[in-house]
Design an enzyme around this catalytic site. Structure first.
Site, PDB file in Angstrom:
ATOM      1  N   SER A 164      -6.539  11.148   0.812  1.00  0.00           N
ATOM      2  CA  SER A 164      -7.054  11.951  -0.292  1.00  0.00           C
ATOM      3  C   SER A 164      -6.473  11.529  -1.735  1.00  0.00           C
ATOM      4  CB  SER A 164      -6.575  13.346   0.006  1.00  0.00           C
ATOM      5  OG  SER A 164      -5.849  13.637   0.846  1.00  0.00           O
TER       6      SER A 164
ATOM      7  N   GLU B  49       7.439   4.781   7.270  1.00  0.00           N
ATOM      8  CA  GLU B  49       7.138   5.897   6.612  1.00  0.00           C
ATOM      9  C   GLU B  49       7.875   7.082   6.743  1.00  0.00           C
ATOM     10  OE1 GLU B  49       2.355   4.583   5.903  1.00  0.00           O
ATOM     11  OE2 GLU B  49       2.926   5.662   7.810  1.00  0.00           O
TER      12      GLU B  49
ATOM     13  N   LYS C 251       4.519  -6.840   3.718  1.00  0.00           N
ATOM     14  CA  LYS C 251       4.240  -5.388   3.346  1.00  0.00           C
ATOM     15  C   LYS C 251       3.861  -4.628   4.660  1.00  0.00           C
ATOM     16  CE  LYS C 251       0.769  -3.614   3.073  1.00  0.00           C
ATOM     17  NZ  LYS C 251       0.024  -2.375   3.964  1.00  0.00           N
TER      18      LYS C 251
ATOM     19  N   THR D 243       3.099  -8.052  12.768  1.00  0.00           N
ATOM     20  CA  THR D 243       3.305  -6.797  11.966  1.00  0.00           C
ATOM     21  C   THR D 243       2.313  -6.630  10.851  1.00  0.00           C
ATOM     22  OG1 THR D 243       4.866  -5.488  10.651  1.00  0.00           O
ATOM     23  CG2 THR D 243       4.484  -7.830  10.033  1.00  0.00           C
TER      24      THR D 243
ATOM     25  N   ASN E  23       1.057  10.630   6.082  1.00  0.00           N
ATOM     26  CA  ASN E  23      -0.056  10.504   6.911  1.00  0.00           C
ATOM     27  C   ASN E  23      -1.160  11.418   6.863  1.00  0.00           C
ATOM     28  OD1 ASN E  23       0.142   7.628   7.871  1.00  0.00           O
ATOM     29  ND2 ASN E  23       2.226   8.626   8.550  1.00  0.00           N
TER      30      ASN E  23
ATOM     31  N   THR F 147       0.981  -1.107  -0.037  1.00  0.00           N
ATOM     32  CA  THR F 147      -0.034  -0.060  -0.049  1.00  0.00           C
ATOM     33  C   THR F 147       0.915   1.374   0.013  1.00  0.00           C
ATOM     34  OG1 THR F 147      -0.159  -0.024   2.445  1.00  0.00           O
ATOM     35  CG2 THR F 147      -1.938  -1.055   1.197  1.00  0.00           C
TER      36      THR F 147
END
Lengths: 406, 406
Positions: free
Chosen positions: A406, A278, A180, A191, A401, A154
């Site tokens: 959007s 991230e 992932k 995880t 994040n 993702t």
């Protein structure tokens, strides 16, 4: 999305006898990519799993928890782009439909079908898209591990997989894992979504125990942002096609080798998740020793690894070891300020409750400019030790994040 | 440093009889600003305090903890720019020197002198600078509350103070508080540095109890980043100059009024800290009800308030209520997914375990565009409730904390 600077190249991976991955476009989101992974498993495949400890798990997690009791698997279906979590009866119906559809096609029980989904919470997985995706996958040619690893992604910036081997009673067995996840990674659980496939013959109870142990020293020792997903799932499938003597007990010949290979594989996979944390620019290893117990050491290590102030300091390549002291102090575990010693990389910066008199920041600053960072803490109290891994906290985390939906 | 968009103007504050603030330049950092606050208190002043629960507290915290046993205060010294934490014997010596110097000047006991320091960890507070600063402060004219509130600031972007009143046995008493802190704010402790001054006559044991209770519903209910400082200190000083009948017991006339005024003041101060949360652009109130107990509600509320994913979603004005579900699920407290209801502002977005069928994101999006955000969660299990406050997580937090020391 730019690729994580900590990314590793996709490894060469062997096929695993009895495992056939395929991918298809279910179009769960408005995108032009494969987002449904369909892995068929030869009859006789055993399965084990560790699942999120969230009190609000997805229906997929509940499904897997029940199906794991049977210990047998014939298929894995992974949906990317929609986690199907918090969707009530419609979400449950979608999982049941996927399992029923697959069971019908394969001529197996629905409980032989394992389902995992990842993506936005709160939107029921559209059954029509899932069924169309499944039908397309069923017709598709088998795909590579890399295609499968890409299809479960993702917000991941690179495809993640690892490989290990063990010898059981003279037979070499292979283990391949794909994973992932790059947010909502927290330690008291599995995880995001990780799948291990081996051609070893392993009795499901033993596989569960081996996976549980491997989880404790891998997925449970990483943290990106302290958040815990509603969908986290790690499943291990063993086809038995290698032809080794069935592993059923910890005393069996080769049991230790298999456990070590599985633990190694899980640790590789866990590290890859941190490397795709991230916004991550630094891979951080936190070693705690001298704690009252291993459990206490792990809690202190996680307090350091989860501290936004520590993580932002590392992002800024700032040798702000005072924030490590802060994080030790807030962990709620036994600690004595005046026995505490701290190092960055190989350089001791503080000991006995204060900065070392001859402490020179230069080697520490050099260490912090690298991408692999080590923070070491010695509490000076006992023999407890733990190692956890995390990444730094950067603007990238915020921008990923603050507008993910959007 | 730009001023927080959530800043409030500095309030009009009365003088508190028996309290004389002064400020001076100790030059703890290479800056041209006052950084030492010196407040003298009339003889007879009582004191109470709540201090960090860190296992690695600063020597100032240890000093205050001991001095509080006596219950009497004649002076407060606050150093900004250097927390003096984790500095071993030299740090302890600095605190003792400040107390001895002040006691000598005022003709009181060292234990009547309260000391707090804030700033970088790990650098011993330079005694010569402290003594020179104290000498200058002693010679200085009394200053305004605003100057005192400005002088205790570090990464704060605006000076923070509040005011309340109570009537005790026909006598009106005044309470003024100043506070600093915008990072390392976590709930299981006091807050950074907060100081309350009142002209009420209050027996120290009762003052301690009233402050402890006020803390539980104010400083313990805010969180900026889940980190816990080694130096957090809230002290309340009562000079008795208002001439009210001494408050010594919860049954005394006016005791409830005083407790309410103190709690109100502390809540105002706590909110100001959140409004100056590092990088904050949104002031977020999290209401949890229907939990099994108040304690359970508070843990769930803090799990939401501390979640980086929730905080970044609010920063992005994204109605991503799924992340609220995630945060409820990870709290480790009793929760049933299918009874959970969630609202943003006045708009219910999910109930009974799924999004409302007629849920329209427009009013929620409008609410999220404002600066004061409300998240409401009803667990549907019992009568437990709690409210906590936090701010969003933005790029600003990263940039402030990635290069704070440099």
């Amino acid at each position: 999305m730019t690729i994580s600077p900590l990314a590793l190249p996709f490894p060469d991976l062997p096929a695993i006898a009895g495992v056939t991955p395929r991918v298809a476009r279910a179009r769960y989101k408005n995108w032009d990519r494969c987002d449904l992974t369909f892995v068929t498993l030869d009859p006789g495949t055993t399965v084990a799993g560790v699942l999120t400890q969230s009190k609000c798990p997805s229906p997929e997690v509940e499904w897997c928890r029940r199906a794991l009791v049977m210990g047998q698997a014939r298929a894995l279906v992974v949906n990317a782009g929609n986690s199907n979590a918090f969707t009530g009866d419609r979400g449950r119906a979608a999982v049941e439909a996927i399992a029923a559809h697959t069971a019908r096609d394969l001529g197996c029980q629905p409980s032989d079908v394992f389902v995992a989904s990842t993506g936005v919470i709160g939107v029921p997985l559209p059954i029509d898209k899932a069924e169309a995706g499944l039908a397309a996958a069923f017709e598709a040619q088998p795909c590579s591990w890399q295609e499968a690893a890409e299809t479960i992604m993702t917000t991941d910036t690179f495809a993640k997989a690892a490989y290990s081997q063990a010898v059981i009673g003279g037979t070499t067995v292979n283990l391949v894992g794909i994973i992932k996840g790059s947010g909502m990674i927290a330690p008291d659980m599995a995880t995001m979504l990780g799948f291990v496939f081996t051609d070893a013959a392993v009795e499901p109870g033993f596989l569960q125990r081996a996976l549980g142990d491997a989880n404790l020293s891998s997925f449970s020792c990483i943290t990106v942002d302290s958040d815990t997903s509603t969908s986290d799932t790690v499943l291990a499938f063993a086809t038995g096609r290698a032809g080794n003597p069935l592993l059923a007990d910890i005393e069996d010949d080769g049991a230790d080798a298999f456990r070590a290979a599985l633990a190694d594989l899980c640790l590789q996979l866990a590290h890859l998740v941190v490397r795709d944390g991230e916004g991550a620019t630094k891979f951080i290893r936190v070693d705690v020793e001298g704690a009252e117990s291993d459990r206490s050491a792990r809690r202190i290590a996680l307090s350091i690894a989860n501290s936004p102030l520590v993580k932002t300091a590392i992002a800024g390549e700032d040798a702000n070891w005072g924030r490590v002291v802060m994080a030790v102090g807030k962990a709620g575990e036994p600690a004595e300020r005046d026995r505490l010693a701290i190092r960055f990389g190989a350089t001791q910066v503080a000991a006995g409750g204060l900065a070392l008199a001859d402490y020179d920041e230069a080697p520490v600053a050099a260490h912090l400019k690298g991408s692999d960072i080590e923070i070491g803490v010695d509490l000076g109290l006992g023999d407890g030790r733990a190692t956890v891994w995390t990444c730094d906290l950067t603007d990238g985390y915020i921008s990923i994040n603050a507008d993910y939906r959007s």
